[in-house]
Design a protein around this motif. Structure first.
Motif, PDB file in Angstrom:
ATOM      1  N   ALA A 196     -57.979  -9.306 -44.627  1.00 26.34           N
ATOM      2  CA  ALA A 196     -58.203  -7.861 -44.772  1.00 26.34           C
ATOM      3  C   ALA A 196     -58.767  -7.248 -43.493  1.00 26.34           C
ATOM      4  N   THR A 197     -57.942  -7.196 -42.476  1.00 24.56           N
ATOM      5  CA  THR A 197     -58.282  -6.580 -41.201  1.00 24.56           C
ATOM      6  C   THR A 197     -57.159  -5.582 -40.889  1.00 24.56           C
ATOM      7  N   PRO A 198     -57.328  -4.751 -39.848  1.00 20.92           N
ATOM      8  CA  PRO A 198     -56.276  -3.762 -39.561  1.00 20.92           C
ATOM      9  C   PRO A 198     -54.887  -4.379 -39.387  1.00 20.92           C
ATOM     10  N   ASN A 199     -54.784  -5.566 -38.787  1.00 21.51           N
ATOM     11  CA  ASN A 199     -53.448  -6.149 -38.604  1.00 21.51           C
ATOM     12  C   ASN A 199     -52.786  -6.449 -39.947  1.00 21.51           C
ATOM     13  N   GLY A 200     -53.551  -6.931 -40.901  1.00 20.84           N
ATOM     14  CA  GLY A 200     -53.003  -7.189 -42.231  1.00 20.84           C
ATOM     15  C   GLY A 200     -52.675  -5.889 -42.951  1.00 20.84           C
TER      16      GLY A 200
ATOM     17  N   ASP B 127     -59.519 -16.376 -45.816  1.00 19.39           N
ATOM     18  CA  ASP B 127     -60.862 -16.050 -45.340  1.00 19.39           C
ATOM     19  C   ASP B 127     -60.969 -16.633 -43.927  1.00 19.39           C
ATOM     20  N   ILE B 128     -60.874 -15.754 -42.913  1.00 23.73           N
ATOM     21  CA  ILE B 128     -60.794 -16.265 -41.533  1.00 23.73           C
ATOM     22  C   ILE B 128     -62.145 -16.805 -41.038  1.00 23.73           C
ATOM     23  N   PHE B 129     -63.255 -16.315 -41.597  1.00 24.90           N
ATOM     24  CA  PHE B 129     -64.550 -16.897 -41.221  1.00 24.90           C
ATOM     25  C   PHE B 129     -64.624 -18.342 -41.734  1.00 24.90           C
TER      26      PHE B 129
ATOM     27  N   ASP C 128     -59.600 -20.608 -43.104  1.00 22.96           N
ATOM     28  CA  ASP C 128     -58.392 -20.828 -43.923  1.00 22.96           C
ATOM     29  C   ASP C 128     -57.117 -20.807 -43.068  1.00 22.96           C
ATOM     30  N   GLN C 129     -57.165 -20.090 -41.931  1.00 24.68           N
ATOM     31  CA  GLN C 129     -55.982 -19.940 -41.062  1.00 24.68           C
ATOM     32  C   GLN C 129     -55.723 -21.156 -40.179  1.00 24.68           C
ATOM     33  N   LEU C 130     -56.613 -22.155 -40.239  1.00 23.95           N
ATOM     34  CA  LEU C 130     -56.545 -23.254 -39.273  1.00 23.95           C
ATOM     35  C   LEU C 130     -55.829 -24.496 -39.820  1.00 23.95           C
TER      36      LEU C 130
ATOM     37  N   ASN D 128     -49.464 -19.754 -34.093  1.00 23.63           N
ATOM     38  CA  ASN D 128     -50.609 -19.130 -33.426  1.00 23.63           C
ATOM     39  C   ASN D 128     -51.827 -19.062 -34.354  1.00 23.63           C
ATOM     40  N   HIS D 129     -51.666 -19.482 -35.613  1.00 21.89           N
ATOM     41  CA  HIS D 129     -52.773 -19.561 -36.581  1.00 21.89           C
ATOM     42  C   HIS D 129     -53.512 -18.245 -36.756  1.00 21.89           C
ATOM     43  N   LYS D 130     -52.780 -17.132 -36.730  1.00 18.50           N
ATOM     44  CA  LYS D 130     -53.440 -15.840 -36.972  1.00 18.50           C
ATOM     45  C   LYS D 130     -52.694 -15.064 -38.054  1.00 18.50           C
ATOM     46  N   LEU D 131     -53.432 -14.180 -38.689  1.00 21.28           N
ATOM     47  CA  LEU D 131     -52.878 -13.337 -39.732  1.00 21.28           C
ATOM     48  C   LEU D 131     -52.550 -11.962 -39.147  1.00 21.28           C
ATOM     49  N   PRO D 132     -51.535 -11.295 -39.661  1.00 26.77           N
ATOM     50  CA  PRO D 132     -50.724 -11.612 -40.830  1.00 26.77           C
ATOM     51  C   PRO D 132     -49.479 -12.407 -40.460  1.00 26.77           C
ATOM     52  N   ALA D 133     -48.813 -12.924 -41.533  1.00 32.28           N
ATOM     53  CA  ALA D 133     -47.463 -13.483 -41.418  1.00 32.28           C
ATOM     54  C   ALA D 133     -46.784 -13.217 -42.753  1.00 32.28           C
TER      55      ALA D 133
ATOM     56  N   PHE E 245     -44.093 -13.831 -37.887  1.00 31.03           N
ATOM     57  CA  PHE E 245     -45.498 -13.610 -37.546  1.00 31.03           C
ATOM     58  C   PHE E 245     -45.568 -12.597 -36.403  1.00 31.03           C
ATOM     59  N   GLU E 246     -46.770 -12.122 -36.107  1.00 31.38           N
ATOM     60  CA  GLU E 246     -47.067 -10.996 -35.198  1.00 31.38           C
ATOM     61  C   GLU E 246     -46.751  -9.687 -35.927  1.00 31.38           C
ATOM     62  N   SER E 247     -47.795  -8.868 -36.051  1.00 33.06           N
ATOM     63  CA  SER E 247     -47.662  -7.665 -36.881  1.00 33.06           C
ATOM     64  C   SER E 247     -46.534  -6.750 -36.403  1.00 33.06           C
ATOM     65  N   GLY E 248     -46.332  -6.626 -35.077  1.00 33.23           N
ATOM     66  CA  GLY E 248     -45.262  -5.756 -34.575  1.00 33.23           C
ATOM     67  C   GLY E 248     -43.894  -6.271 -34.985  1.00 33.23           C
TER      68      GLY E 248
ATOM     69  N   SER F  65     -67.327 -21.401 -35.011  1.00 32.29           N
ATOM     70  CA  SER F  65     -66.368 -22.406 -34.555  1.00 32.29           C
ATOM     71  C   SER F  65     -64.973 -22.091 -35.098  1.00 32.29           C
ATOM     72  N   ASN F  66     -64.903 -21.656 -36.355  1.00 29.87           N
ATOM     73  CA  ASN F  66     -63.612 -21.310 -36.958  1.00 29.87           C
ATOM     74  C   ASN F  66     -62.968 -20.099 -36.274  1.00 29.87           C
ATOM     75  N   MET F  67     -63.782 -19.153 -35.883  1.00 27.44           N
ATOM     76  CA  MET F  67     -63.243 -17.912 -35.317  1.00 27.44           C
ATOM     77  C   MET F  67     -62.971 -18.027 -33.813  1.00 27.44           C
TER      78      MET F  67
ATOM     79  N   ALA G 136     -63.259 -25.533 -33.609  1.00 23.41           N
ATOM     80  CA  ALA G 136     -62.371 -25.664 -34.775  1.00 23.41           C
ATOM     81  C   ALA G 136     -61.122 -24.813 -34.583  1.00 23.41           C
ATOM     82  N   ASN G 137     -61.306 -23.618 -34.002  1.00 23.94           N
ATOM     83  CA  ASN G 137     -60.183 -22.704 -33.766  1.00 23.94           C
ATOM     84  C   ASN G 137     -59.177 -23.329 -32.807  1.00 23.94           C
ATOM     85  N   HIS G 138     -59.691 -23.967 -31.749  1.00 24.11           N
ATOM     86  CA  HIS G 138     -58.798 -24.558 -30.739  1.00 24.11           C
ATOM     87  C   HIS G 138     -58.172 -25.859 -31.246  1.00 24.11           C
TER      88      HIS G 138
HETATM   89  N1  LIG Z   1     -51.220 -10.073 -32.172  1.00 25.98           N
HETATM   90  C1  LIG Z   1     -51.505 -10.491 -33.516  1.00 25.98           C
HETATM   91  C2  LIG Z   1     -52.997 -10.511 -33.741  1.00 25.98           C
HETATM   92  C3  LIG Z   1     -53.371 -11.261 -34.992  1.00 25.98           C
HETATM   93  C4  LIG Z   1     -54.869 -11.489 -35.117  1.00 25.98           C
HETATM   94  O1  LIG Z   1     -55.615 -11.476 -34.130  1.00 25.98           O
HETATM   95  N2  LIG Z   1     -55.297 -11.739 -36.346  1.00 25.98           N
HETATM   96  C5  LIG Z   1     -56.702 -11.987 -36.615  1.00 25.98           C
HETATM   97  C6  LIG Z   1     -57.142 -11.112 -37.768  1.00 25.98           C
HETATM   98  S1  LIG Z   1     -56.987  -9.419 -37.292  1.00 25.98           S
HETATM   99  C7  LIG Z   1     -56.912 -13.430 -37.018  1.00 25.98           C
HETATM  100  O2  LIG Z   1     -56.079 -14.010 -37.687  1.00 25.98           O
HETATM  101  N3  LIG Z   1     -58.049 -14.005 -36.611  1.00 25.98           N
HETATM  102  C8  LIG Z   1     -58.403 -15.348 -36.956  1.00 25.98           C
HETATM  103  C9  LIG Z   1     -58.446 -16.248 -35.744  1.00 25.98           C
HETATM  104  O3  LIG Z   1     -58.339 -15.760 -34.610  1.00 25.98           O
HETATM  105  O4  LIG Z   1     -58.608 -17.448 -35.953  1.00 25.98           O
HETATM  106  C10 LIG Z   1     -50.798  -9.545 -34.504  1.00 25.98           C
HETATM  107  O5  LIG Z   1     -50.576  -8.384 -34.137  1.00 25.98           O
HETATM  108  O6  LIG Z   1     -50.435  -9.982 -35.607  1.00 25.98           O
END
Ligand SMILES: N[C@@H](CCC(=O)N[C@@H](CS)C(=O)NCC(=O)O)C(=O)O
Length: 241
Positions: free
Chosen positions: A8-12, A32-34, A37-39, A49-54, A70-73, A227-229, A233-235
């Motif tokens: 639940a962030t602007p990208n999602g 829950d990215i804190f 869960d994305q890892l 890239n382990h980031k949301l959204p997808a 993946f990638e919001s754009g 570490s998760n963010m 752990a993130n790396h």
């Molecule tokens: N460029 C990506 C950015 C995605 C991004 O940074 N997502 C954040 C949430 S807004 C995320 O998943 N963060 C968790 C992390 O970095 O581990 C997009 O536009 O989708």
């Protein structure tokens, strides 16, 4: 049915708004990215890239195997092309929409993300970084304001995926103290979009709401959350350790 892998962030929120706008049935899979869960390796199959959204589209146009994006754009463009809405098929209107969409995902979004990091997550005393990113966000907000002084929507007369990409971040900029105050044209545009039924639905859905812990002015992560963010752990998730 489309699976929305969502935090639940602007990208999602961009994608939730688009799915509501086009009336596509979707299932929210919350992360829950804190908590990290994305890892997982499983999510790495969806987004390396382990980031949301997808998204995973189980009924792509023309049939065939599910399509993962993946990638919001890229997700916004995929859904616009699939639905035939909010992105002109060719010509100047399409070019304008893709220009402003890219401006958000490559400019305002990442700069806003860095401003948020140094203002809200980093230890105190990072004055140069805070100034650098907040000044750049301010400059980009001025670019948007100038555009909206001349244009109803960012890409022209019609609401498009470029507006959907920009709107949620302008909403969340309030937590950084970077609201709409001295930007009247942006304010007008913001309110018009806020009143759209699909936007109200997306922002009002309980399963899409941001938990309180994501929206604090100053974030205090514990060691595991940090570490998760941002840390080991993130790396490690990318390397597959
Ligand atoms: N460029 C990506 C950015 C995605 C991004 O940074 N997502 C954040 C949430 S807004 C995320 O998943 N963060 C968790 C992390 O970095 O581990 C997009 O536009 O989708």
């Amino acid at each position: 049915m489309i699976d929305l892998h969502y935090s639940a962030t602007p990208n999602g929120q961009k994608i939730a708004i688009m799915l509501e706008e086009i009336g596509a049935p979707f299932r929210v899979i919350p992360y829950d990215i804190f908590n990290g869960d994305q890892l997982t390796a499983e999510f790495g199959q969806i987004n390396p890239n382990h980031k949301l959204p997808a998204i995973v589209d189980h009924a792509p146009g023309g049939g065939g195997d599910p399509v993962t994006v993946f990638e919001s754009g890229a997700i916004l463009q995929y859904l616009a092309e699939k639905s035939g809405r909010f992105l002109a098929p060719s010509g100047a209107p399409r070019a304008a929409t893709l220009s402003w969409l890219t401006w958000q995902v490559a400019g305002l979004g990442p700069m806003g993300g860095q401003a948020s990091h140094f203002l809200r997550y980093a230890p105190a005393g990072q004055d140069y970084a805070v100034q650098r990113y907040t000044r750049e966000v301010k400059r980009l907000q001025d670019v948007l304001e100038k555009r909206l002084e001349k244009s109803a929507y960012v890409a022209g007369d019609d609401y498009s995926i470029a507006d959907m990409a920009i709107w949620p971040g302008r909403a969340s900029a309030f937590v950084m103290g970077m609201g709409l105050g001295d930007h009247p044209a942006t304010h007008r545009w913001f309110e018009v979009i806020r009143e759209r039924p699909a936007v109200a639905r997306a922002m009002g859905r309980e399963d899409l709401a941001a938990p309180a812990k994501y929206i604090g002015r100053h974030q205090k992560l514990d060691e595991a959350e940090w570490s998760n963010m941002f840390g080991d752990a993130n790396h490690a998730a990318v390397r597959g350790d």
